[in-house]
Design an enzyme around this catalytic site. Structure first.
Site, mmCIF file in Angstrom:
data_model
loop_
_atom_site.group_PDB
_atom_site.id
_atom_site.type_symbol
_atom_site.label_atom_id
_atom_site.label_comp_id
_atom_site.label_asym_id
_atom_site.label_seq_id
_atom_site.Cartn_x
_atom_site.Cartn_y
_atom_site.Cartn_z
ATOM 1 N N CYS A 150 63.032 50.114 37.860
ATOM 2 C CA CYS A 150 62.848 48.654 37.795
ATOM 3 C C CYS A 150 63.619 47.953 38.912
ATOM 4 O O CYS A 150 64.797 48.227 39.129
ATOM 5 C CB CYS A 150 63.319 48.145 36.430
ATOM 6 S SG CYS A 150 63.253 46.338 36.272
ATOM 7 N N ASN A 178 22.617 47.547 44.339
ATOM 8 C CA ASN A 178 22.417 46.764 45.545
ATOM 9 C C ASN A 178 23.458 45.639 45.504
ATOM 10 O O ASN A 178 24.332 45.623 44.642
ATOM 11 C CB ASN A 178 20.988 46.223 45.596
ATOM 12 C CG ASN A 178 20.538 45.982 47.047
ATOM 13 O OD1 ASN A 178 21.242 45.312 47.807
ATOM 14 N ND2 ASN A 178 19.396 46.516 47.414
ATOM 15 N N THR A 179 23.346 44.704 46.400
ATOM 16 C CA THR A 179 24.411 43.700 46.512
ATOM 17 C C THR A 179 24.294 42.608 45.450
ATOM 18 O O THR A 179 23.243 42.399 44.876
ATOM 19 C CB THR A 179 24.389 43.063 47.902
ATOM 20 O OG1 THR A 179 23.079 42.548 48.136
ATOM 21 C CG2 THR A 179 24.755 44.071 48.965
ATOM 22 N N CYS A 225 17.394 43.845 47.193
ATOM 23 C CA CYS A 225 17.873 42.860 48.157
ATOM 24 C C CYS A 225 17.784 41.451 47.553
ATOM 25 O O CYS A 225 16.704 40.990 47.187
ATOM 26 C CB CYS A 225 17.032 42.940 49.428
ATOM 27 S SG CYS A 225 17.615 41.811 50.686
ATOM 28 N N CYS A 242 54.243 38.419 30.188
ATOM 29 C CA CYS A 242 54.220 38.621 28.739
ATOM 30 C C CYS A 242 54.640 37.339 28.010
ATOM 31 O O CYS A 242 54.013 36.930 27.034
ATOM 32 C CB CYS A 242 55.143 39.780 28.370
ATOM 33 S SG CYS A 242 54.919 40.346 26.679
ATOM 34 N N CYS A 261 53.215 44.832 37.345
ATOM 35 C CA CYS A 261 54.441 45.414 37.914
ATOM 36 C C CYS A 261 54.171 45.882 39.336
ATOM 37 O O CYS A 261 53.205 46.599 39.582
ATOM 38 C CB CYS A 261 54.915 46.593 37.070
ATOM 39 S SG CYS A 261 56.366 47.410 37.768
ATOM 40 N N ASN A 296 26.267 39.390 52.881
ATOM 41 C CA ASN A 296 25.370 39.277 54.033
ATOM 42 C C ASN A 296 24.084 38.596 53.649
ATOM 43 O O ASN A 296 23.669 38.610 52.497
ATOM 44 C CB ASN A 296 25.069 40.666 54.609
ATOM 45 C CG ASN A 296 23.960 41.356 53.852
ATOM 46 O OD1 ASN A 296 22.789 41.203 54.180
ATOM 47 N ND2 ASN A 296 24.300 42.102 52.819
#
Lengths: 454, 437
Positions: free
Chosen positions: B347, B204-205, B139, B357, B392, B77
């Site tokens: 599985c 805060n952001t 902020c 892997c 997985c 924002n």
């Protein structure tokens, strides 16, 4: 006098006029943009993906789905068309539940595979609506190839050959191209004249000349084609119908399911297409289901499919069987036709005999059942009609009634390849026909260019 | 039944779920609805000094990233502090506090970095009977360009100075809200403590650009073709917030300093994790902005159920329980050896463990065994990295199984030592502390 469903005999206008459009609308409506993204996100992008292995045309399914997920539907369509130029139709008619979607690991995990068919339709629709052509025809090689049949195998072969710059002439016996896509598939699987749109899309590459109403053995002869073309691809499908082997099957109202479907597909106003009040379909494959369900959708009161073996033996997939049941079609097993009962030459009922497996062989038990019927559809398999092929000149070797080919689709005759339903080993599926047509084209190209080198 | 009543630096609330200072707490209407829904407290949207209120952009204020089904994963924002008149806010705060005496009401404040400004606003806030103040030093957009918000939060000396003023001019408890847009969050936390703060709140952001429009080449959110970095929040920032909370909780200088945990708290589980790492309570914003205030009911019930199930009677039983388990890499036990194990029953053979892997890690998972698709860990290659577990798609299918002591590690050919040993004493470490002769 009874009207609608309850009108006796074979009649049209059984339903309210507006009902027909609803009944024959898309079986699987297209995914919208958001639905496609959500569904695409379900794909795990498997290593060496089982769905890809299960696809007769080996489409890179995880890749095309990932391309949808990343907002690249055109790239996705190209991934599909690279392997299968009829990917649009296959998205609609493939029995995915026994191919890619059966192999999907999410089928194993939760019984809910990724809807690969609908995703494939999503991207191919985008490309075809934009008339996006991904392939350019190579410079003309001067090589000429005759293709017999403008069905899935013939179109796939023609497109691949045209890409390489060979000049292709397609001879099609019917007035319209597309083969079973045009004439042989239930209407609700290929709506909005899609088969013709696809023919146009495939031939837009150029270098493909389709000549309709030209039947092999009638208008053209194989011996001439072999003389005047550098190669011939036979993709003509199956022209014959198995007989019921029941007494009285020549009565009026006993019809071939294939013919019924073909007429239905070519009928503009379905209200005008007459259908029996009570319909019996004999057979257990996709054609039986297509005929049964469409009879019901045309307003037949009562439709029964009779199959001579058990549920698990049916060629129709589980999905197709469920579709029939959901449409109110009754499927009965272990019944074989014995006698068509008619009055004034018109069928009124069919007498069936119960069957059972005895010493590994199917045989009648002697117990009989009579089902009233105004119309009986035969859907007990089609046969290859070889007379057109071998009417003149050297003959082509057959095996079990169909054309014998090697691994590359080459027949016993020099310069002649074959693919699709007319060859031995075909699975009678659009998608396998496409694979065979494509692969035969590759083989023809290799033969022209001494292993790919011009 | 677990008691989830919260006492945070003397501020009492019926539960530890507060709404963070943000649009949901901008006015009485919203806060009344929040309290009705069950929120334990709110930090009122940041007040500025008297005078003409700030103005916001009139185009989009928010940008976001989403999952495939448009599940909001991260929000950003560029909204500023309250754009309503100070007196209106103060009047409403006073009324709301009167209506809801059992709930916590904290005033967030951001005024210029001069003593007079803080001295002027604090008595006005105090008059509302708010339970405390939160200093908005976090902020990251807009206000920071005017020398406030993160511009203060990024300079520890300023933090200490302003906190000191606040402690001097008000009796109200002081919570110092920290910005994550620093290299080491311990420095501003230490400064706040040095200034005498009663608590810190974080994070805060985070400075962010959510996306770029590839048709117009404008960053999003786009205001007339231009964008500015905004503050990022929501589920995506939680791991960073947890880390910063833990760093302050275990730092020698700030250990014991109360923390109000903020950053992507969406469920009771997130809240419990923050509290386990040392937060005395949590503040929520994005989850409420996404789903509405009702989510607090899930948070309350979920936290209570978990505490009951585990036998935790009060929040004191859980706060800080995970803090001692956060350590430096150099102290991790190098003799702890785990190997991946694939449950063949579970599985589904997607092969993602294999390709992850094979292509990117240690070539320790098969794809074919005797010509059949089969995924199995080769223990002599497995370093126990956990990548296969993370990729997985089937929960619980691949697990990390620790090797017992004295068992042979097939990869190294050595037996597993039962003793703890870390890098500080490892022979390969040139800085290893050698035991005195």
């Amino acid at each position: 006098m009874a009207t609608g469903h309850f009108k006796d005999g074979i009649a049209g206008n059984r339903l309210a006029p507006e009902t027909y459009a609803d009944n024959f609308s898309d079986l699987h409506p297209p995914l919208d943009h958001h639905e496609a993204l959500v569904e695409a996100d379900r794909c795990y992008f498997c290593y060496d993906a089982p769905c890809m292995t299960a696809c007769p045309t080996s489409i890179d399914i995880p890749m095309f789905i990932r391309q949808i997920a990343t907002g690249n539907p055109l790239g996705s369509a190209k991934t599909i068309f690279d392997q299968n130029i009829l990917g649009g139709m296959c998205a609609r008619v493939c029995p995915t539940e026994t191919l890619c979607e059966e192999a999907c690991v999410r089928e194993a995990a939760e019984g809910k595979p990724v809807q690969i068919g609908r995703l494939q339709r999503y991207s191919t629709d985008v490309a075809m609506e934009e008339e996006k052509q991904f392939y350019k025809r190579a410079a003309s090689t001067g090589k000429r190839v005759a293709v017999i049949g403008a069905g899935p195998a013939g179109l796939a072969a023609a497109h691949r050959l045209a890409r390489y710059g060979h000049d292709v002439t397609v001879f099609e016996a019917k007035p319209k191209s597309g083969g079973l896509n045009e004439y042989g598939i239930a209407a609700y699987k290929s709506t909005d004249d899609f088969a013709q749109a696809e023919v146009d899309y495939v031939t837009a590459i150029g270098g493909i000349d389709i000549r309709n109403d030209m039947a092999l053995g009638r208008d053209i002869q194989l011996s001439d084609l072999v003389q005047s073309y550098d190669a011939v691809f036979l993709g003509m499908g199956l022209g014959g119908i198995n007989a019921l082997k029941a007494d009285g099957e020549d009565a009026k109202g006993v019809e071939n399911a294939v013919e019924f479907i073909s007429v239905l597909r070519q009928t503009g106003d379905l209200a005008k297409l007459p259908i029996g009040r009570r319909v019996v379909v004999i057979g257990g494959g996709m054609t039986a289901i297509d005929a049964g369900v469409q009879s019901k959708l045309l307003g037949a009161e009562d439709v029964t499919i009779c199959y001579r073996r058990g549920k698990e033996d049916m060629n129709a997939s589980g999905f197709e069987q469920d579709l029939a049941a959901a449409n109110g079609v009754t499927i009965r097993h272990w019944l074989q036709p014995k006698r068509v009962i008619s009055h004034n030459g018109k069928v009124t009922a069919i007498e069936l005999e119960y069957t059972a497996m005895k010493d590994g062989k199917l045989s009648g038990t002697g117990e009989l059942l009579t089902l009233p019927a105004d119309q009986v559809f035969k859907a007990i398999g089609q046969t290859f009609v070889s007379s057109a092929l071998n009417g003149s000149g050297a003959s082509i070797e057959l095996e079990n009634g169909r054309i014998k080919v090697d691994a590359e689709g080459h027949t016993s005759m020099a310069k002649v390849w074959a693919g699709g339903d007319c060859i031995r080993g075909g699975e009678d599926l659009t998608v396998t026909s496409v694979a065979q047509g494509r692969d035969a084209a590759e083989s023809i190209h290799r033969a022209f260019t001494s292993n790919g080198r011009a | 039944m677990a008691d989830i009543r919260n006492n945070f630096i003397g501020i009492k609330s019926p539960n530890p779920f507060w709404l963070a200072s943000a649009p949901p707490t901008d006015k009485a209407y919203n806060v009344e609805r929040a309290f009705k829904a069950g929120w334990g407290g709110v930090v009122w949207k940041t007040l500025g000094e008297e005078g003409p209120p700030v103005v916001n952009v009139n185009g989009p204020r928010y940008g976001a990233i989403w999952g495939a089904d448009r599940r909001l994963l991260g929000l950003n924002n560029i909204e500023l502090i309250t754009d309503r008149d100070l007196q209106t806010n103060l009047r409403e705060m006073k009324q709301v506090k009167m209506n809801w005496p059992d709930r916590a009401l904290i005033a967030s404040i951001m005024v210029p970095c001069v003593e007079e400004s803080w001295k002027a606003i604090l008595p006005l806030v105090e008059e509302t009977r708010a339970d405390g103040i939160e200093l908005n030093f976090g902020c990251p957009h807009g206000m920071s360009e005017r020398g406030m918000g993160a511009a203060v939060g990024q300079v520890p000396e300023y933090i200490e100075m302003v906190v000191r003023w606040c402690k001097q001019y008000t009796r109200m408890p002081v919570i110092t809200k920290l910005t994550p847009n620093v290299t080491d969050v311990r420095k501003p936390a230490r400064a706040a403590k040095a200034g005498g703060t009663d608590a810190v709140s974080l994070i805060n952001t985070v400075n962010s650009i959510t996306s770029v429009n590839l048709d117009t080449f404008s960053p999003e959110p786009s205001i007339d073709g231009k964008g500015s970095h905004g503050g990022y929040c929501g589920p995506a920032v939680k791991p960073m917030a947890l880390h910063m909370v833990a760093e302050i909780a275990r730092d020698g200088e700030t250990r014991g300093l109360p923390i109000s945990g903020i950053g992507g708290v969406t469920t009771w589980r997130d809240a419990a994790e923050f509290m386990a790492l040392g937060a005395g309570n949590v503040q929520v914003c994005t989850a409420a902005m996404t789903y509405g205030f009702k989510i607090v009911q899930e948070m309350i019930a979920g936290l209570e159920n978990w505490m009951d199930e585990k036998g935790h009677r009060s929040l004191d039983d859980i706060v800080g329980r995970a803090t001692p388990n956060v350590t430096d890499w150099q102290y991790l036990n190098l003799n702890y050896i785990a190997k991946a194990h694939i449950d063949q029953e579970a599985c589904i053979k997607c092969g993602r463990c294999h390709i992850a892997c094979e292509d990117t890690s240690h070539q320790a998972i098969t794809s074919l065994v005797d010509g059949v698709r089969h995924f199995e860990v080769m223990e002599d290659e497995c370093v126990g990295c956990n990548l296969c577990v993370n990729v997985c798609p089937v929960e619980g299918c691949i697990t990390m199984v620790p090797l017992e002591a004295d068992v042979l590690d097939q990869r190294t050919g050595k037996t597993v030592s039962p003793n703890y040993a870390n890098w500080t004493t490892h022979p390969n470490n040139p800085m290893a502390k050698v035991a005195a002769e």
